[in-house]
Design a protein around this motif. Structure first.
Motif, PDB file in Angstrom:
ATOM      1  N   ASP A 174       1.574   9.752   5.846  1.00 22.13           N
ATOM      2  CA  ASP A 174       2.057   8.617   6.642  1.00 22.13           C
ATOM      3  C   ASP A 174       1.029   7.487   6.606  1.00 22.13           C
ATOM      4  OD1 ASP A 174       3.218   6.935   8.416  1.00 22.13           O
ATOM      5  OD2 ASP A 174       3.306   8.333  10.091  1.00 22.13           O
ATOM      6  N   ALA A 175       1.521   6.269   6.380  1.00 21.69           N
ATOM      7  CA  ALA A 175       0.623   5.113   6.289  1.00 21.69           C
ATOM      8  C   ALA A 175       0.366   4.453   7.635  1.00 21.69           C
ATOM      9  CB  ALA A 175       1.203   4.082   5.322  1.00 21.69           C
ATOM     10  N   LEU A 181       0.844  -1.199   0.000  1.00 23.02           N
ATOM     11  CA  LEU A 181       0.000   0.000   0.000  1.00 23.02           C
ATOM     12  C   LEU A 181       0.871   1.237   0.000  1.00 23.02           C
ATOM     13  CD1 LEU A 181      -2.839   1.399   0.427  1.00 23.02           C
ATOM     14  CD2 LEU A 181      -2.333   1.262   2.885  1.00 23.02           C
ATOM     15  N   GLY A 182       0.582   2.150  -0.915  1.00 25.00           N
ATOM     16  CA  GLY A 182       1.231   3.450  -0.928  1.00 25.00           C
ATOM     17  C   GLY A 182       0.179   4.542  -0.799  1.00 25.00           C
ATOM     18  N   GLY A 225      -5.229  10.278  -0.357  1.00 25.61           N
ATOM     19  CA  GLY A 225      -4.930   9.665  -1.656  1.00 25.61           C
ATOM     20  C   GLY A 225      -4.149   8.367  -1.528  1.00 25.61           C
ATOM     21  N   VAL A 226      -4.392   7.500  -2.489  1.00 26.07           N
ATOM     22  CA  VAL A 226      -3.677   6.214  -2.563  1.00 26.07           C
ATOM     23  C   VAL A 226      -2.848   6.203  -3.839  1.00 26.07           C
ATOM     24  CG1 VAL A 226      -3.934   3.715  -2.787  1.00 26.07           C
ATOM     25  CG2 VAL A 226      -5.448   4.998  -1.255  1.00 26.07           C
ATOM     26  N   VAL A 232       5.418  -0.869   8.120  1.00 25.64           N
ATOM     27  CA  VAL A 232       5.061   0.500   7.742  1.00 25.64           C
ATOM     28  C   VAL A 232       6.345   1.308   7.668  1.00 25.64           C
ATOM     29  CG1 VAL A 232       3.851   2.611   8.381  1.00 25.64           C
ATOM     30  CG2 VAL A 232       2.780   0.396   8.812  1.00 25.64           C
ATOM     31  N   ASP A 233       6.530   1.982   6.548  1.00 27.04           N
ATOM     32  CA  ASP A 233       7.712   2.834   6.364  1.00 27.04           C
ATOM     33  C   ASP A 233       7.266   4.109   5.670  1.00 27.04           C
ATOM     34  OD1 ASP A 233      10.204   3.934   6.080  1.00 27.04           O
ATOM     35  OD2 ASP A 233      10.912   2.499   4.580  1.00 27.04           O
TER      36      ASP A 233
END
Length: 308
Positions: free
Chosen positions: A240-241, A235-236, A288-289, A255-256
């Motif tokens: 921050d995710a 997932l992008g 947004g993805v 998660v990075d």
């Protein structure tokens, strides 16, 4: 109708077991080597691959279970029609390459002219035509391996059982060997080969059998094995995710910053799709993805998970 000896047929292994003293080397394993398909046999040292191949070929006795050729138990005549490449190489180091291959082909029933012709063809295909008159011991280990492969392939086998056939081969020889094997499967020949080169098995094989500790841990087509692995996605997002942590239906593996790797925790495909739809919607709502991509696991990951 029973399958005739020398006619390609599916090899079926049913509940095969072999012990050495108190040690159970092969423990109640069952699998198919389908006619016309290439089946890869993978597992670490001591997994039971070589022992199983030897039982199929009648080199080792079977303590329990059965090997079938098509619709009946395998016979000595069936085994004579199989091209077998054992773990221990069986050629004569001080004899000339072509001379001993022609001799071996004649032992399998070829007349001298046909044997000479088929040996020359295979030496040319595997890049050894200019070494035909050399003693085997004068060749590199990789080229000796090619000669051993020719000994198994040149008899127009009804099946092929090959123990580590690609060991020591350079990329050009691997490609030539793969082409030869595909020619045999195209005429219905079942092929079983073992290898420690997982990327090669992944590229060549129609079916895989993963052994560990003398038992079958997983088997099927590459797609079937990948389909049974946990479904993971990359997932992008914009920003921050970290917000994906705690999302229902997900295990967050990493998660990075704006990137995350997640695993779907539900088994039901419909539930999995709902989880992905909800993840996408939440990502859009938060800014947004940029990516939501399934991660296709390499065979090495499937192998590690199956044998853990």
């Amino acid at each position: 109708m029973s399958t005739a000896a020398g006619t390609p047929a599916t090899i079926q292994v049913d509940h095969l077991t072999r012990r050495f003293g108190e040690h159970v080397a092969v423990d109640d394993i069952s699998f198919l080597v389908p006619a016309g398909l290439m089946t890869g046999f993978v597992g670490g040292n001591g997994a039971g691959k070589t022992t199983t191949m030897r039982m199929i070929m009648g080199v080792l006795g079977i303590h329990a279970g059965q090997v079938s050729w098509g619709d009946r138990p395998i016979t000595t005549a069936d085994r004579r029609s199989i091209g077998y490449m054992p773990e221990e190489r069986g050629l004569y180091p001080k004899q000339k390459v072509a001379q001993q291959l022609v001799y071996l082909a004649q032992l399998k029933g070829m007349d001298a002219g046909s044997a000479k012709r088929v040996v020359e063809e295979h030496l040319e295909r595997l890049g050894l035509a200019d070494r035909a008159g050399d003693n085997l011991e004068a060749l590199s280990l990789g080229n000796q391996q090619r000669v051993q492969i020719i000994a198994a392939l040149m008899i127009r086998p009804a099946a092929l059982i090959l123990d580590e056939p690609f060991s020591g081969l350079d990329p050009a020889a691997v490609d030539a060997m793969a082409d030869l094997l595909r020619e045999h499967t195209a005429r219905g020949v079942p092929v079983l080969f073992s290898s420690h080169q997982l990327d090669l098995v992944d590229r060549l094989c129609d079916r895989l059998i993963i052994l560990s500790g003398g038992t079958v841990r997983a088997q099927g087509t590459p797609d079937e094995l990948r389909g049974s692995a946990p479904r993971r996605h990359r997932l992008g997002v914009v920003g921050d995710a970290g917000w994906v942590r705690g999302t229902p239906g997900l295990h967050v593996l990493d998660v990075d910053g704006p990137q995350a790797v997640v695993e779907l925790s539900e088994d039901d495909p419909a539930e999995q799709q709902r989880t992905l739809d909800a993840l996408l919607s939440e990502g859009v709502r938060r800014g947004g993805v940029t990516e939501l991509t399934p991660i296709i696991p390499p065979l090495s990951d499937i192998y590690r998970e199956a044998t853990a």
